[in-house]
Design a protein around this motif. Structure first.
Motif, short mmCIF file in Angstrom:
data_model
loop_
_atom_site.label_atom_id
_atom_site.label_comp_id
_atom_site.label_asym_id
_atom_site.label_seq_id
_atom_site.Cartn_x
_atom_site.Cartn_y
_atom_site.Cartn_z
N GLY A 112 6.73 -5.54 29.71
CA GLY A 112 6.73 -4.29 29.01
C GLY A 112 8.21 -3.70 28.93
O GLY A 112 8.97 -3.39 27.81
N GLU A 113 8.99 -4.06 29.76
CA GLU A 113 10.32 -3.66 29.99
C GLU A 113 11.12 -4.44 29.36
O GLU A 113 11.99 -3.87 28.56
N LYS A 114 11.12 -5.70 29.39
CA LYS A 114 11.83 -6.60 28.68
C LYS A 114 11.77 -6.44 27.10
O LYS A 114 12.86 -6.76 26.13
N VAL A 115 10.67 -6.20 26.49
CA VAL A 115 10.37 -5.90 25.04
C VAL A 115 10.50 -4.55 24.55
O VAL A 115 10.11 -4.24 23.52
N GLY A 116 10.69 -3.70 25.37
CA GLY A 116 10.69 -2.15 24.92
C GLY A 116 9.25 -1.57 24.47
O GLY A 116 9.44 -0.57 23.84
N ASP A 117 8.42 -1.99 25.37
CA ASP A 117 6.79 -1.39 25.20
C ASP A 117 6.15 -1.48 26.27
O ASP A 117 5.28 -2.50 26.25
N GLU A 118 6.29 -0.56 27.21
CA GLU A 118 5.51 -0.82 28.72
C GLU A 118 4.07 -0.07 28.06
O GLU A 118 3.25 -0.45 29.20
N MET A 517 9.33 -13.70 23.31
CA MET A 517 9.10 -12.23 22.82
C MET A 517 10.45 -11.35 23.25
O MET A 517 10.55 -11.46 24.45
N GLY A 518 11.03 -10.49 22.50
CA GLY A 518 12.10 -9.81 22.86
C GLY A 518 12.48 -8.57 21.93
O GLY A 518 11.81 -8.23 21.07
N ASN A 529 8.17 -7.09 19.45
CA ASN A 529 7.13 -6.66 20.29
C ASN A 529 5.86 -6.38 19.62
O ASN A 529 4.75 -5.83 20.12
N ARG A 530 5.68 -6.61 18.45
CA ARG A 530 4.53 -6.81 17.64
C ARG A 530 4.13 -8.14 17.28
O ARG A 530 3.45 -8.37 16.21
N PHE A 531 4.71 -9.19 17.90
CA PHE A 531 4.52 -10.66 17.81
C PHE A 531 4.97 -11.10 16.41
O PHE A 531 4.66 -12.26 16.04
N ARG A 532 5.75 -10.32 15.69
CA ARG A 532 6.28 -10.73 14.41
C ARG A 532 7.58 -11.78 14.47
O ARG A 532 8.59 -11.40 15.25
N VAL A 533 7.61 -12.88 13.77
CA VAL A 533 8.69 -13.88 14.06
C VAL A 533 9.82 -13.08 13.41
O VAL A 533 9.75 -12.45 11.98
#
Length: 579
Positions: A112-118, A517-518, A529-533
């Motif tokens: 969560g921390e790495k992708v900005g959505d804990e 993801m990032g 962080n919404r799985f979007r390429v």
């Protein structure tokens, strides 16, 4: 012109744990979107491939395994390492070794921390999804065995599609081994799936009632009839995505019969869940990946995305095999008798009971921190953020498994079956691998290069991990039942132990992180962080390739929860639960 019968709201590519969890969740949304699940392999509906005790040999079935191998590994004596990947419905869950471990709560908080959505990816949300996925049976029948596990019902689910738990019958020496491991200094863990895996535990299995649990159980939920009208499964390998400008509108599949390729269309999204080794392949052949590699093979570049194929992580392991006093176990009477094994299979076919629900069905595992490793120069040379992560409360440096049936892999080593195999696993490896195109031919797999044991930390940690296995083996509580050594490092010198790793290490098939993801702008990320390429529309990725943290577990559970998480995101974004 598109055909209505070939058009769906969502197309999911790959029927492994992530893809099945994703497709099933989408199809059950209140608005009943039309979902197509595409799988390159077959149905995998042979019941004899679900025998619990035969879980160790299913990967040898060529129709169920893509049979991938790595390129020669510079850090492993130039060896080519097996990179098995499940083929057909269930994916890796149909050929893995039946270990169901969720990992450390700090893994998911770090995600969560790495992708900005804990909120979406932190432990609290992930544990909620893990509980929704499982039906956990924590019962242990014999009172004298109940001291080995005490799972808290609040940490588990009881009405999910995945049936997991402990084997009903254990091999004779399992309690003896658990006791001797504790006497040798290994702390006991009464439930490795609580969010804290540290300590030696009774392994939770992806099996129930003598039968292996695979992702195909998502078709068999008791709360719905199959087939589900809005969910279709088609067996066809996907070669590339189809674009209109930079929006993905469908996928192209390769015909099994040699006729022209077929296209399926998605009105909302295409989600790739083909796994760490094959999702990058579909992306690259679609023109999404490192520009230089795509142009080298004449593939038109749609989106230059250098992170695709990079950053691969894995867990590598080596064995210590010891001959044991035959009076402590009765394995020779089973594995040493073709007649006994055949009769046991007959019994299993009749009522799913018998010796094939006992032998090889319950092992023990544990994850551990090492004060010694954390004092090493190679650890102190790591980036401060890496050191901080490995110093978190629930993060281990290594794993130990006891009870692995090594005679199945290396039968030439064994005169009889009275032995014990201890496996040491390197967690949080610092070597970073890659997968790359080897041609423009759609039939060719990518080149898989994990770069195993090439980082100084990995090499030093590997030595200390194996030295701990040797210390356990020499402890009086353990050594009293050991007769001799079957397979080990020739000495306890650093040089011999490291060479032993190089000559014998194998993959755990936990490949992760090739479409990472990032956050927007992260040079090592390929999806948000919404799985979007990044850089295209209508295309997402949901499988172990996107996971940005090498979770401290056996990764099938993480694959399931990744698919379930992506489904939640899509259901929320498209308001699919609003009727």
């Amino acid at each position: 012109m598109t055909s209505e019968e070939d058009t769906y709201d969502f197309i999911v590519v790959g029927a492994g744990p992530a893809g099945y969890a994703l497709a099933a969740s989408l199809s059950r949304a209140k608005s009943k979107p039309r979902v197509l699940l595409l799988e390159a392999g077959g149905k995998n509906d042979d019941e004899t491939k679900r025998v619990d005790g035969k879980r160790w040999t299913t990967f040898m079935e060529p129709t169920m395994n893509w049979g991938y191998k790595t390129v020669p590994q510079e850090g492993c004596s130039g060896r080519v390492i097996d990179y098995s990947r499940g083929k057909g419905l269930g994916g890796g869950s149909a050929i893995n070794f039946g270990v169901y471990t969720v990992g450390a709560k700090d893994d998911y908080d770090a995600w969560g921390e790495k992708v900005g959505d804990e909120v979406t990816f932190g432990w609290k949300a992930m544990q909620r999804r893990f509980k929704a996925l499982e039906t956990f049976d924590g019962s242990i029948e014999l009172p004298e065995h109940q001291k080995y596990a005490r799972p808290d019902p609040a940490d588990h689910g009881h009405d999910g599609p995945l049936k997991i738990g402990y084997a009903k019958e254990w091999e004779k020496d399992l309690p003896l081994i658990l006791d001797s491991l504790e006497e040798s200094g290994l702390q006991r863990n009464l439930d490795h799936n609580s969010g804290n895996p540290l300590g030696m535990a009774l392994m939770i299995n992806s099996a129930s009632g003598g039968r292996r649990t695979t992702a195909s159980l998502f078709e068999q939920r008791q709360d719905s009839d199959w087939p589900i009208p809005n969910w279709m499964i088609i067996h066809a390998p996907v070669t590339r995505t189809i674009f209109h400008n930079k929006k993905v509108i469908g996928v192209e599949t390769r015909s099994q019969s040699g006729s022209d390729p077929k296209i399926y269309y998605a009105t909302k999204e295409v989600i790739l869940s083909a796994g760490t080794l094959d999702t990058p392949k579909i992306l690259m052949h679609s023109g999404i990946g490192p520009r230089e590699d795509l142009e080298k093979y004449g593939i038109r570049v749609v989106q230059d995305l250098p992170a695709v194929g990079q950053g691969m992580k894995d867990h590598f392991n080596v064995p210590l095999v010891l001959r044991r006093n035959p009076e402590t176990n009765d394995r020779n009477s089973f594995y040493g008798s073709e007649e006994a094994m055949s009769a046991a299979l007959t019994q299993w076919n009749e009522d799913k009971t018998g010796p094939w629900t006992k032998y090889g069905c319950q092992i023990v595992c544990g994850w551990f921190k090492s004060d010694k490793i954390k004092t090493l120069p190679e650890f102190k040379d790591l980036d401060a953020s890496v050191q901080d992560f490995m110093n978190r409360e629930t993060i281990p440096q290594y794993q130990i498994i006891s009870g692995f049936p090594m005679h199945i892999m290396l039968p030439e080593l064994f005169q009889d079956h009275s032995y014990i195999c201890l496996l040491g696993f390197l967690m949080n490896q610092q070597s970073s691998g890659e997968v790359r195109l080897q041609s423009s031919n759609l039939e060719d797999p990518l080149l898989f290069d994990p770069k195993a044991l090439t980082h100084p930390y990995d090499q030093r940690a590997a030595i200390e991990i194996y030295r701990h296995l040797l210390e356990i083996a020499k402890h009086p509580a353990f050594a009293k039942d050991t007769v001799s050594t079957i397979h080990s490092s020739p000495s306890e010198s650093d040089e011999d132990i490291l060479q032993y790793w190089k000559d014998n290490t194998t993959s755990s098939w936990h490949m992760t992180g090739t479409v990472k993801m990032g956050k927007e702008g992260d040079v090592d990320a390929a999806v948000d962080n919404r799985f979007r390429v990044f850089g295209v529309e209508g295309l997402r990725v949901a499988d172990m390739s996107v996971v940005p943290v090498m979770t401290n577990n056996h990764t099938q559970a993480t694959a399931y929860v990744t698919g379930a998480t992506c489904a939640e995101v899509l259901i929320r974004e498209y308001a699919l639960d609003e009727e």
